[in-house]
Design a protein around this motif. Structure first.
Motif, short mmCIF file in Angstrom:
data_model
loop_
_atom_site.label_atom_id
_atom_site.label_comp_id
_atom_site.label_asym_id
_atom_site.label_seq_id
_atom_site.Cartn_x
_atom_site.Cartn_y
_atom_site.Cartn_z
N THR A 55 7.69 34.84 32.68
CA THR A 55 8.78 35.54 32.01
C THR A 55 10.11 34.80 32.18
O THR A 55 10.41 34.31 33.25
CB THR A 55 8.94 36.96 32.60
N ALA A 56 10.87 34.76 31.09
CA ALA A 56 12.26 34.30 31.14
C ALA A 56 13.11 35.44 30.59
O ALA A 56 12.77 36.06 29.59
CB ALA A 56 12.45 33.04 30.31
N LEU A 57 14.20 35.71 31.26
CA LEU A 57 15.19 36.65 30.77
C LEU A 57 16.37 35.80 30.33
O LEU A 57 16.80 34.91 31.07
CB LEU A 57 15.62 37.61 31.87
N HIS A 61 24.91 35.97 23.46
CA HIS A 61 25.88 36.81 22.75
C HIS A 61 26.04 38.18 23.42
O HIS A 61 26.17 39.20 22.75
CB HIS A 61 25.50 37.00 21.28
N GLY A 62 25.96 38.20 24.75
CA GLY A 62 26.15 39.44 25.50
C GLY A 62 24.95 40.37 25.51
O GLY A 62 25.03 41.46 26.06
N GLU A 63 23.83 39.98 24.92
CA GLU A 63 22.64 40.82 24.89
C GLU A 63 21.52 40.18 25.68
O GLU A 63 21.29 38.97 25.60
CB GLU A 63 22.19 41.05 23.45
N ALA A 64 20.79 41.00 26.45
CA ALA A 64 19.66 40.52 27.24
C ALA A 64 18.38 40.56 26.42
O ALA A 64 18.16 41.49 25.63
CB ALA A 64 19.51 41.36 28.50
N HIS A 65 17.55 39.56 26.61
CA HIS A 65 16.28 39.44 25.89
C HIS A 65 15.19 39.04 26.88
O HIS A 65 15.42 38.21 27.76
CB HIS A 65 16.37 38.39 24.78
N THR A 66 14.00 39.60 26.69
CA THR A 66 12.85 39.27 27.52
C THR A 66 11.92 38.38 26.71
O THR A 66 11.49 38.75 25.62
CB THR A 66 12.10 40.55 27.96
N LEU A 67 11.61 37.21 27.25
CA LEU A 67 10.73 36.25 26.60
C LEU A 67 9.54 35.99 27.50
O LEU A 67 9.63 36.14 28.72
CB LEU A 67 11.47 34.94 26.33
N HIS A 68 8.43 35.59 26.88
CA HIS A 68 7.21 35.33 27.63
C HIS A 68 6.75 33.90 27.40
O HIS A 68 6.99 33.32 26.34
CB HIS A 68 6.13 36.33 27.23
N ARG A 77 8.17 26.68 27.67
CA ARG A 77 8.66 27.33 26.44
C ARG A 77 8.38 28.82 26.54
O ARG A 77 7.31 29.25 26.94
CB ARG A 77 7.96 26.75 25.21
N TYR A 78 9.40 29.60 26.19
CA TYR A 78 9.30 31.05 26.22
C TYR A 78 9.71 31.58 24.84
O TYR A 78 10.65 31.06 24.23
CB TYR A 78 10.25 31.65 27.26
N THR A 79 9.02 32.61 24.36
CA THR A 79 9.37 33.20 23.08
C THR A 79 9.34 34.73 23.18
O THR A 79 8.64 35.29 24.03
CB THR A 79 8.38 32.78 21.97
N MET A 94 16.87 24.42 25.51
CA MET A 94 17.09 24.42 24.07
C MET A 94 16.86 25.84 23.57
O MET A 94 15.83 26.45 23.86
CB MET A 94 16.14 23.45 23.37
N LEU A 95 17.80 26.34 22.81
CA LEU A 95 17.75 27.70 22.29
C LEU A 95 17.64 27.67 20.77
O LEU A 95 18.36 26.90 20.11
CB LEU A 95 19.03 28.45 22.68
N ALA A 96 16.73 28.49 20.24
CA ALA A 96 16.60 28.58 18.79
C ALA A 96 16.18 30.00 18.41
O ALA A 96 15.39 30.62 19.12
CB ALA A 96 15.57 27.58 18.27
N PRO A 97 16.73 30.51 17.30
CA PRO A 97 16.28 31.82 16.84
C PRO A 97 14.89 31.70 16.21
O PRO A 97 14.53 30.67 15.65
CB PRO A 97 17.32 32.20 15.78
N LEU A 98 14.11 32.77 16.34
CA LEU A 98 12.80 32.84 15.68
C LEU A 98 12.93 33.73 14.46
O LEU A 98 13.43 34.85 14.56
CB LEU A 98 11.76 33.44 16.62
N ALA A 99 12.48 33.24 13.33
CA ALA A 99 12.43 34.08 12.13
C ALA A 99 11.27 35.05 12.27
O ALA A 99 10.35 34.83 13.06
CB ALA A 99 12.26 33.21 10.89
N SER A 100 11.30 36.12 11.52
CA SER A 100 10.25 37.12 11.57
C SER A 100 8.88 36.47 11.36
O SER A 100 8.70 35.69 10.42
CB SER A 100 10.50 38.16 10.49
#
Length: 115
Positions: A55-57, A61-68, A77-79, A94-100
């Motif tokens: 897990t990576a937290l 932009h001030g919001e917390a996200h949980t990635l696996h 790599r965590y998504t 490296m940070l990148a947004p994931l599209a739906s």
């Protein structure tokens, strides 16, 4: 009947425990979460913590996200939660947004370095 109710209560407790965010579970065990600050090439700051091996937290932009953890040719790599966070060693990310529906980001990654 009593044993059935006990079984149902146990299952409900396990289900709810699984829904708690890793950061909360980590804090409940009395273990501190160690956040690392990253400065990115676009000027933003990302914070990351790793409460367990899978897990990576991240805070973006001030919001917390949980990635696996996800399959990676190199690095870690965590998504999840609309983000991909890929680290190489202890200092580069490296940070990148994931599209739906994406499991690998099609958008260019933003390079980040630990402070």
């Amino acid at each position: 009947m009593h044993s059935r109710n006990l079984l149902l209560a146990s299952i409900a407790t396990l289900a709810l425990t699984g829904c708690v965010a890793p950061a909360a579970r980590h804090a409940d065990r009395g273990l501190p979460i160690s956040w690392t600050d990253y400065r990115c090439s676009d000027g933003q700051t990302v914070q990351a913590a790793y409460p367990d091996a899978d897990t990576a937290l991240i805070k973006v932009h001030g919001e917390a996200h949980t990635l696996h953890v996800a399959l990676s040719g190199s690095g870690a790599r965590y998504t999840g939660d609309g983000w991909q966070w890929w680290t190489k060693g202890m200092h580069d990310g490296m940070l990148a947004p994931l599209a739906s529906g994406e499991t690998i980001a099609s958008s260019p990654s933003i390079d980040c370095q630990a402070r």
